[in-house]
Motif scaffolding. Sequence first.
Motif, PDB file in Angstrom:
ATOM      1  N   SER A 136      52.446  51.424  37.866  1.00  0.00           N
ATOM      2  CA  SER A 136      52.680  51.609  39.302  1.00  0.00           C
ATOM      3  C   SER A 136      53.701  52.706  39.588  1.00  0.00           C
ATOM      4  CB  SER A 136      53.178  50.301  39.914  1.00  0.00           C
ATOM      5  OG  SER A 136      54.457  49.960  39.391  1.00  0.00           O
ATOM      6  N   GLY A 137      54.359  53.176  38.535  1.00  0.00           N
ATOM      7  CA  GLY A 137      55.407  54.181  38.699  1.00  0.00           C
ATOM      8  C   GLY A 137      56.787  53.587  38.905  1.00  0.00           C
ATOM      9  N   LYS A 138      56.860  52.259  38.987  1.00  0.00           N
ATOM     10  CA  LYS A 138      58.142  51.597  39.209  1.00  0.00           C
ATOM     11  C   LYS A 138      58.867  51.344  37.894  1.00  0.00           C
ATOM     12  CE  LYS A 138      56.763  49.179  43.448  1.00  0.00           C
ATOM     13  NZ  LYS A 138      56.552  47.866  44.096  1.00  0.00           N
ATOM     14  N   ARG A 139      60.177  51.500  37.931  1.00  0.00           N
ATOM     15  CA  ARG A 139      61.011  51.239  36.759  1.00  0.00           C
ATOM     16  C   ARG A 139      62.069  50.203  37.128  1.00  0.00           C
ATOM     17  NH1 ARG A 139      65.692  53.681  35.572  1.00  0.00           N
ATOM     18  NH2 ARG A 139      65.232  55.451  36.940  1.00  0.00           N
ATOM     19  N   ARG A 140      62.165  49.159  36.309  1.00  0.00           N
ATOM     20  CA  ARG A 140      63.144  48.100  36.528  1.00  0.00           C
ATOM     21  C   ARG A 140      63.972  47.943  35.258  1.00  0.00           C
ATOM     22  NH1 ARG A 140      58.270  46.289  38.906  1.00  0.00           N
ATOM     23  NH2 ARG A 140      58.472  45.631  41.100  1.00  0.00           N
ATOM     24  N   SER A 141      65.260  47.663  35.422  1.00  0.00           N
ATOM     25  CA  SER A 141      66.124  47.509  34.249  1.00  0.00           C
ATOM     26  C   SER A 141      66.988  46.264  34.394  1.00  0.00           C
ATOM     27  CB  SER A 141      67.035  48.728  34.086  1.00  0.00           C
ATOM     28  OG  SER A 141      67.982  48.776  35.141  1.00  0.00           O
ATOM     29  N   THR A 142      67.392  45.730  33.255  1.00  0.00           N
ATOM     30  CA  THR A 142      68.254  44.546  33.255  1.00  0.00           C
ATOM     31  C   THR A 142      69.564  44.831  33.979  1.00  0.00           C
ATOM     32  OG1 THR A 142      67.295  43.684  31.208  1.00  0.00           O
ATOM     33  CG2 THR A 142      69.516  42.937  31.770  1.00  0.00           C
ATOM     34  N   ALA A 143      70.110  46.020  33.771  1.00  0.00           N
ATOM     35  CA  ALA A 143      71.379  46.367  34.419  1.00  0.00           C
ATOM     36  C   ALA A 143      71.271  46.273  35.936  1.00  0.00           C
ATOM     37  CB  ALA A 143      71.814  47.771  34.010  1.00  0.00           C
ATOM     38  N   GLN A 144      70.170  46.771  36.489  1.00  0.00           N
ATOM     39  CA  GLN A 144      69.983  46.725  37.937  1.00  0.00           C
ATOM     40  C   GLN A 144      69.711  45.298  38.420  1.00  0.00           C
ATOM     41  OE1 GLN A 144      71.497  49.347  38.977  1.00  0.00           O
ATOM     42  NE2 GLN A 144      69.938  49.879  40.478  1.00  0.00           N
ATOM     43  N   ILE A 145      68.950  44.547  37.648  1.00  0.00           N
ATOM     44  CA  ILE A 145      68.689  43.153  38.011  1.00  0.00           C
ATOM     45  C   ILE A 145      70.003  42.382  38.113  1.00  0.00           C
ATOM     46  CG2 ILE A 145      67.689  40.970  37.189  1.00  0.00           C
ATOM     47  CD1 ILE A 145      65.418  42.696  35.969  1.00  0.00           C
ATOM     48  N   LEU A 146      70.865  42.566  37.126  1.00  0.00           N
ATOM     49  CA  LEU A 146      72.157  41.874  37.140  1.00  0.00           C
ATOM     50  C   LEU A 146      73.013  42.331  38.316  1.00  0.00           C
ATOM     51  CD1 LEU A 146      72.986  41.894  33.315  1.00  0.00           C
ATOM     52  CD2 LEU A 146      72.217  39.944  34.698  1.00  0.00           C
ATOM     53  N   ARG A 147      72.943  43.610  38.639  1.00  0.00           N
ATOM     54  CA  ARG A 147      73.723  44.140  39.768  1.00  0.00           C
ATOM     55  C   ARG A 147      73.267  43.504  41.084  1.00  0.00           C
ATOM     56  NH1 ARG A 147      74.289  50.541  41.574  1.00  0.00           N
ATOM     57  NH2 ARG A 147      75.862  50.209  43.190  1.00  0.00           N
ATOM     58  N   TYR A 148      71.964  43.449  41.286  1.00  0.00           N
ATOM     59  CA  TYR A 148      71.443  42.882  42.531  1.00  0.00           C
ATOM     60  C   TYR A 148      71.643  41.362  42.578  1.00  0.00           C
ATOM     61  CZ  TYR A 148      69.394  47.227  44.269  1.00  0.00           C
ATOM     62  OH  TYR A 148      69.210  48.501  44.774  1.00  0.00           O
ATOM     63  N   ASN A 149      71.552  40.712  41.442  1.00  0.00           N
ATOM     64  CA  ASN A 149      71.832  39.276  41.408  1.00  0.00           C
ATOM     65  C   ASN A 149      73.294  38.984  41.754  1.00  0.00           C
ATOM     66  OD1 ASN A 149      69.283  38.278  40.896  1.00  0.00           O
ATOM     67  ND2 ASN A 149      69.555  38.144  38.678  1.00  0.00           N
ATOM     68  N   ARG A 150      74.200  39.851  41.320  1.00  0.00           N
ATOM     69  CA  ARG A 150      75.609  39.671  41.683  1.00  0.00           C
ATOM     70  C   ARG A 150      75.797  39.772  43.199  1.00  0.00           C
ATOM     71  NH1 ARG A 150      76.681  42.506  36.824  1.00  0.00           N
ATOM     72  NH2 ARG A 150      76.763  44.507  37.938  1.00  0.00           N
ATOM     73  N   ILE A 151      75.049  40.667  43.815  1.00  0.00           N
ATOM     74  CA  ILE A 151      75.111  40.801  45.271  1.00  0.00           C
ATOM     75  C   ILE A 151      74.664  39.499  45.928  1.00  0.00           C
ATOM     76  CG2 ILE A 151      74.072  41.954  47.268  1.00  0.00           C
ATOM     77  CD1 ILE A 151      73.958  44.517  45.511  1.00  0.00           C
ATOM     78  N   LEU A 152      73.567  38.942  45.443  1.00  0.00           N
ATOM     79  CA  LEU A 152      73.073  37.675  46.001  1.00  0.00           C
ATOM     80  C   LEU A 152      74.091  36.557  45.818  1.00  0.00           C
ATOM     81  CD1 LEU A 152      69.385  37.894  44.757  1.00  0.00           C
ATOM     82  CD2 LEU A 152      70.150  38.057  47.131  1.00  0.00           C
ATOM     83  N   GLN A 153      74.717  36.498  44.644  1.00  0.00           N
ATOM     84  CA  GLN A 153      75.725  35.471  44.393  1.00  0.00           C
ATOM     85  C   GLN A 153      76.936  35.648  45.303  1.00  0.00           C
ATOM     86  OE1 GLN A 153      75.614  36.300  40.021  1.00  0.00           O
ATOM     87  NE2 GLN A 153      75.758  34.088  39.837  1.00  0.00           N
ATOM     88  N   GLU A 154      77.333  36.887  45.506  1.00  0.00           N
ATOM     89  CA  GLU A 154      78.473  37.159  46.388  1.00  0.00           C
ATOM     90  C   GLU A 154      78.175  36.720  47.823  1.00  0.00           C
ATOM     91  OE1 GLU A 154      79.110  41.315  45.895  1.00  0.00           O
ATOM     92  OE2 GLU A 154      79.922  41.111  43.855  1.00  0.00           O
ATOM     93  N   ILE A 155      76.984  37.012  48.292  1.00  0.00           N
ATOM     94  CA  ILE A 155      76.594  36.610  49.649  1.00  0.00           C
ATOM     95  C   ILE A 155      76.553  35.094  49.758  1.00  0.00           C
ATOM     96  CG2 ILE A 155      74.737  36.662  51.366  1.00  0.00           C
ATOM     97  CD1 ILE A 155      73.971  39.433  50.230  1.00  0.00           C
ATOM     98  N   ALA A 156      75.993  34.450  48.732  1.00  0.00           N
ATOM     99  CA  ALA A 156      75.937  32.977  48.741  1.00  0.00           C
ATOM    100  C   ALA A 156      77.341  32.388  48.845  1.00  0.00           C
ATOM    101  CB  ALA A 156      75.226  32.475  47.485  1.00  0.00           C
ATOM    102  N   GLY A 157      78.271  32.954  48.093  1.00  0.00           N
ATOM    103  CA  GLY A 157      79.645  32.461  48.142  1.00  0.00           C
ATOM    104  C   GLY A 157      80.310  32.731  49.473  1.00  0.00           C
ATOM    105  N   GLU A 158      80.109  33.933  49.991  1.00  0.00           N
ATOM    106  CA  GLU A 158      80.763  34.335  51.237  1.00  0.00           C
ATOM    107  C   GLU A 158      80.245  33.563  52.445  1.00  0.00           C
ATOM    108  OE1 GLU A 158      81.484  38.423  53.868  1.00  0.00           O
ATOM    109  OE2 GLU A 158      80.645  38.545  51.832  1.00  0.00           O
ATOM    110  N   TYR A 159      78.964  33.249  52.451  1.00  0.00           N
ATOM    111  CA  TYR A 159      78.345  32.592  53.605  1.00  0.00           C
ATOM    112  C   TYR A 159      78.052  31.111  53.365  1.00  0.00           C
ATOM    113  CZ  TYR A 159      77.943  37.142  55.796  1.00  0.00           C
ATOM    114  OH  TYR A 159      78.234  38.369  56.374  1.00  0.00           O
TER     115      TYR A 159
END
Length: 205
Positions: A136-159
């Motif tokens: 599909s032309g898309k590239r995904r990496s573990t580093a980015q997955i972990l980065r975006y998951n940290r964002i989700l965790q931060e939002i969960a904690g904040e809200y």
Amino acid sequence: MKYGLFFGDSITYGEYDGVFGGWVDILKRYALQKYNEGSKELILYNLGIGGETTEGLVKRISHEMEARNSAAGNIVFIGYGANDMAVKNGTQTVEPERFKANIITAVQKAKSYAEAIYLISILPVSANIDGIAVASGKRRSTAQILRYNRILQEIAGEYNLNYLDFYSGFVADKELLLSRDGVHPNEKGYGIMAEMAIPIIEKYL
């Protein structure tokens, strides 16, 4: 009766599972079985759209919830990031800062209707496509997955939201739980997701 509304992409929709129809469909059958056995009624709606990002979510979440608003209460599940964090033609589909802003906007809109909101982690990808562009032309990496998951965790904690960590439930056995494409779960993977989510569903039955 209460409603459970599942917003997300193709993994919420259940793509690549020709056996059970995905984890949300498994939960739908579970809730119906429990209702038939005498539990409270919980109606689950699969609102997953293949390929969707948080850009689409913020446009439709209010309309979707207005159309499916139970007076008895709504539980909202938000599962995004696999498409947002993908890189195509050298460009990240939805940059981390925009992703965070979109999730927060969706949460704020959902809070008008929901008694509980669950943010869902992004799943790991198979080692053979980690950091590699697929057909599909898309590239995904573990580093980015972990980065975006940290964002989700931060939002969960904040809200003060709930965080459903499918990533941790997958990562050790991911090669056995992912489909041939290395991104979507197979039927066994979707089954694991459902098992992890059933204790949440049982709280509302």
